[in-house]
Design a protein around this motif. Structure first.
Motif, PDB file in Angstrom:
ATOM      1  N   HIS A  58       0.851  -1.187   0.000  1.00 27.09           N
ATOM      2  CA  HIS A  58       0.000   0.000   0.000  1.00 27.09           C
ATOM      3  C   HIS A  58       0.887   1.237   0.000  1.00 27.09           C
ATOM      4  O   HIS A  58       1.806   1.342   0.820  1.00 27.09           O
ATOM      5  CB  HIS A  58      -0.916   0.019   1.228  1.00 27.09           C
ATOM      6  CG  HIS A  58      -1.769   1.253   1.321  1.00 27.09           C
ATOM      7  ND1 HIS A  58      -2.860   1.474   0.496  1.00 27.09           N
ATOM      8  CD2 HIS A  58      -1.671   2.354   2.128  1.00 27.09           C
ATOM      9  CE1 HIS A  58      -3.412   2.631   0.807  1.00 27.09           C
ATOM     10  NE2 HIS A  58      -2.706   3.190   1.786  1.00 27.09           N
ATOM     11  N   VAL A  59       0.618   2.174  -0.906  1.00 24.90           N
ATOM     12  CA  VAL A  59       1.388   3.415  -0.997  1.00 24.90           C
ATOM     13  C   VAL A  59       0.490   4.585  -0.625  1.00 24.90           C
ATOM     14  O   VAL A  59      -0.569   4.790  -1.233  1.00 24.90           O
ATOM     15  CB  VAL A  59       1.966   3.620  -2.412  1.00 24.90           C
ATOM     16  CG1 VAL A  59       2.725   4.950  -2.483  1.00 24.90           C
ATOM     17  CG2 VAL A  59       2.889   2.466  -2.791  1.00 24.90           C
ATOM     18  N   ASP A  65      -6.310  14.074   2.564  1.00 25.88           N
ATOM     19  CA  ASP A  65      -6.517  13.971   4.006  1.00 25.88           C
ATOM     20  C   ASP A  65      -7.064  12.596   4.386  1.00 25.88           C
ATOM     21  O   ASP A  65      -6.845  12.123   5.504  1.00 25.88           O
ATOM     22  CB  ASP A  65      -7.488  15.056   4.478  1.00 25.88           C
ATOM     23  CG  ASP A  65      -6.895  16.453   4.360  1.00 25.88           C
ATOM     24  OD1 ASP A  65      -5.649  16.557   4.338  1.00 25.88           O
ATOM     25  OD2 ASP A  65      -7.667  17.425   4.282  1.00 25.88           O
ATOM     26  N   SER A  66      -7.782  11.964   3.443  1.00 23.54           N
ATOM     27  CA  SER A  66      -8.406  10.671   3.736  1.00 23.54           C
ATOM     28  C   SER A  66      -7.438   9.505   3.573  1.00 23.54           C
ATOM     29  O   SER A  66      -7.824   8.352   3.771  1.00 23.54           O
ATOM     30  CB  SER A  66      -9.609  10.448   2.811  1.00 23.54           C
ATOM     31  OG  SER A  66      -9.199  10.492   1.445  1.00 23.54           O
ATOM     32  N   ALA A  67      -6.187   9.777   3.223  1.00 20.44           N
ATOM     33  CA  ALA A  67      -5.238   8.697   2.971  1.00 20.44           C
ATOM     34  C   ALA A  67      -4.995   7.841   4.209  1.00 20.44           C
ATOM     35  O   ALA A  67      -4.824   6.620   4.103  1.00 20.44           O
ATOM     36  CB  ALA A  67      -3.913   9.278   2.465  1.00 20.44           C
ATOM     37  N   GLN A  68      -4.985   8.461   5.392  1.00 20.17           N
ATOM     38  CA  GLN A  68      -4.785   7.688   6.625  1.00 20.17           C
ATOM     39  C   GLN A  68      -5.936   6.722   6.860  1.00 20.17           C
ATOM     40  O   GLN A  68      -5.735   5.599   7.345  1.00 20.17           O
ATOM     41  CB  GLN A  68      -4.604   8.630   7.808  1.00 20.17           C
ATOM     42  CG  GLN A  68      -3.298   9.420   7.776  1.00 20.17           C
ATOM     43  CD  GLN A  68      -3.107  10.264   9.020  1.00 20.17           C
ATOM     44  OE1 GLN A  68      -4.020  10.408   9.833  1.00 20.17           O
ATOM     45  NE2 GLN A  68      -1.915  10.818   9.170  1.00 20.17           N
ATOM     46  N   ASP A 201     -11.797   6.894  -3.396  1.00 25.34           N
ATOM     47  CA  ASP A 201     -10.850   7.999  -3.546  1.00 25.34           C
ATOM     48  C   ASP A 201     -11.603   9.189  -4.122  1.00 25.34           C
ATOM     49  O   ASP A 201     -12.069   9.137  -5.267  1.00 25.34           O
ATOM     50  CB  ASP A 201      -9.715   7.562  -4.481  1.00 25.34           C
ATOM     51  CG  ASP A 201      -8.645   8.633  -4.662  1.00 25.34           C
ATOM     52  OD1 ASP A 201      -8.906   9.795  -4.321  1.00 25.34           O
ATOM     53  OD2 ASP A 201      -7.565   8.294  -5.174  1.00 25.34           O
ATOM     54  N   GLU A 202     -11.744  10.245  -3.334  1.00 24.17           N
ATOM     55  CA  GLU A 202     -12.535  11.392  -3.783  1.00 24.17           C
ATOM     56  C   GLU A 202     -11.987  12.056  -5.038  1.00 24.17           C
ATOM     57  O   GLU A 202     -12.724  12.703  -5.781  1.00 24.17           O
ATOM     58  CB  GLU A 202     -12.661  12.431  -2.657  1.00 24.17           C
ATOM     59  CG  GLU A 202     -11.352  12.992  -2.135  1.00 24.17           C
ATOM     60  CD  GLU A 202     -10.780  12.200  -0.967  1.00 24.17           C
ATOM     61  OE1 GLU A 202     -10.006  12.791  -0.193  1.00 24.17           O
ATOM     62  OE2 GLU A 202     -11.093  11.002  -0.845  1.00 24.17           O
ATOM     63  N   THR A 203     -10.692  11.881  -5.329  1.00 23.95           N
ATOM     64  CA  THR A 203     -10.144  12.492  -6.544  1.00 23.95           C
ATOM     65  C   THR A 203     -10.692  11.820  -7.800  1.00 23.95           C
ATOM     66  O   THR A 203     -10.656  12.407  -8.876  1.00 23.95           O
ATOM     67  CB  THR A 203      -8.602  12.416  -6.553  1.00 23.95           C
ATOM     68  OG1 THR A 203      -8.192  11.045  -6.568  1.00 23.95           O
ATOM     69  CG2 THR A 203      -8.026  13.116  -5.343  1.00 23.95           C
ATOM     70  N   ASN A 204     -11.221  10.597  -7.662  1.00 23.56           N
ATOM     71  CA  ASN A 204     -11.815   9.928  -8.820  1.00 23.56           C
ATOM     72  C   ASN A 204     -13.121  10.580  -9.255  1.00 23.56           C
ATOM     73  O   ASN A 204     -13.597  10.332 -10.363  1.00 23.56           O
ATOM     74  CB  ASN A 204     -12.069   8.444  -8.511  1.00 23.56           C
ATOM     75  CG  ASN A 204     -10.780   7.651  -8.420  1.00 23.56           C
ATOM     76  OD1 ASN A 204      -9.775   8.013  -9.007  1.00 23.56           O
ATOM     77  ND2 ASN A 204     -10.823   6.560  -7.670  1.00 23.56           N
ATOM     78  N   ALA A 205     -13.718  11.378  -8.381  1.00 23.10           N
ATOM     79  CA  ALA A 205     -14.995  12.013  -8.680  1.00 23.10           C
ATOM     80  C   ALA A 205     -14.825  13.407  -9.270  1.00 23.10           C
ATOM     81  O   ALA A 205     -15.804  14.113  -9.487  1.00 23.10           O
ATOM     82  CB  ALA A 205     -15.848  12.087  -7.416  1.00 23.10           C
ATOM     83  N   THR A 206     -13.595  13.819  -9.533  1.00 27.67           N
ATOM     84  CA  THR A 206     -13.349  15.135 -10.119  1.00 27.67           C
ATOM     85  C   THR A 206     -12.960  14.987 -11.587  1.00 27.67           C
ATOM     86  O   THR A 206     -12.599  13.908 -12.047  1.00 27.67           O
ATOM     87  CB  THR A 206     -12.217  15.867  -9.385  1.00 27.67           C
ATOM     88  OG1 THR A 206     -10.953  15.290  -9.759  1.00 27.67           O
ATOM     89  CG2 THR A 206     -12.386  15.765  -7.882  1.00 27.67           C
TER      90      THR A 206
END
Length: 323
Positions: A58-59, A65-68, A201-206
């Motif tokens: 896992h990287v 902020d949600s990575a943790q 992953d919230e970045t997938n929704a942008t």
């Protein structure tokens, strides 16, 4: 007890593409998203039958902020499944700026480095355990059918050779992609049938990234407004392109060898005897070999060199990336 349909599909794909051999060690890139969580569960179930051992990597890229939260989820999942986990914390944005890369490119490179570190760690563990000849390392990635279709469209739109239209392959070097024949819908249905959640992953929704726009808007539009099998057909043509490219690559190597003098000079007359397609392929091969890379070498450079070769005498001067 029969296997779930998705597990049957993955098992068949792995055998047909010879993704693993008995005794292999498989390192899975585990983000915590649906695709990689699904692959973890599938490979964990198949590991005994196909005689491979499994670990996960896992990287945490230092971007969200949600990575943790994702890291904690992955840790808990691996503990439950009894899968050893290697976690790397990196700073993808800083790495990208330092090396002149996009954040996406930097992330891919850092994930690859993390897999190498995990492989070294596993080698050390094998040595401590007294294993004289541990099996090969295979890196399992959770790409699926939509990822392949997305790659084909991305390459086609930005300008690509036949190799680029080959999309994502089931096996490339030590990389294996057992889920490539599965759709995202099949993956989510499998997880729901197991009562297994996953991280989003919230970045997938942008729409900040080109691939996100293809995934979120273009592929659904093709499926809904052009043909319901668009994604599958794009994946199928990618597989055919890969077969054609593999055949042509062998012929190109043979033709290139015939077009070179012993000192490495190009035999222009021999090149001219080839079909135009093969002339371009030979010149591209020779340019990339001379440069030691394919980046920054494109169709315009090949066409310029081909035009030079067609001039009377075949001599002149060009400014090329490999100069």
């Amino acid at each position: 007890m029969s296997k779930a349909p998705l597990i049957e599909k993955v098992c068949r794909a792995m055998r047909e593409s010879a993704m693993t051999e008995p005794g292999d060690r498989v390192i899975l890139g585990l983000s915590g998203g649906a695709d990689s969580v699904c692959l973890l569960l599938v490979l964990a179930e198949l590991s005994a039958e196909m005689d491979f051992r499994l670990r996960a990597v896992h990287v945490e890229h230092g971007l969200r902020d949600s990575a943790q939260r994702d890291a904690a989820f992955v840790q808990s999942l691996c503990e439950r499944e009894g899968i050893p986990l290697h976690t790397e914390h990196v700073r993808a944005a800083e790495y990208a700026a330092e090396h002149g890369l996009s954040v996406e490119e930097a992330g891919r490179m850092l994930r690859a480095q993390a897999c190498l570190l995990a492989a070294g760690e596993w080698d050390a563990d094998c040595a401590l355990a007294g294993e004289a000849a541990p099996g090969r390392i295979r890196i399992a990635l959770a790409h699926h059918m939509e990822d392949c279709a997305e790659t084909v469209l991305f390459q086609l739109c930005r300008g690509s050779s036949l190799a680029g239209l080959s999309g994502i392959r089931p096996v490339s070097g030590d990389r294996i992609r057992p889920l490539l024949g599965a759709t995202r819908a099949e993956i989510e249905a499998f997880l729901l049938s197991r009562g297994q959640n996953w991280c989003e992953d919230e970045t997938n929704a942008t729409d900040a990234y080109t691939r996100n726009r293809i995934r979120r808007h273009i592929l659904p539009a093709l499926e809904q407004s052009v043909h319901g099998g668009a994604v599958r057909h794009l994946a199928e043509i990618a597989a055919e392109a890969a077969e054609a490219e593999a055949y042509l690559a062998e012929r190109t190597q043979e033709a290139a060898a015939a077009c070179l003098e012993p000192d490495g000079a190009l035999r222009v007359a021999e090149l001219r005897r080839l079909p135009e397609l093969m002339q371009r392929r030979v010149l591209y091969l020779l340019l990339t070999e001379q440069a030691g890379r394919s980046r920054d070498i494109g169709r315009r450079h090949v066409e310029a060199l081909l035009a030079l070769c067609r001039q009377p005498g075949g001599s002149g001067w060009l400014d090329l990336p490999c100069s």
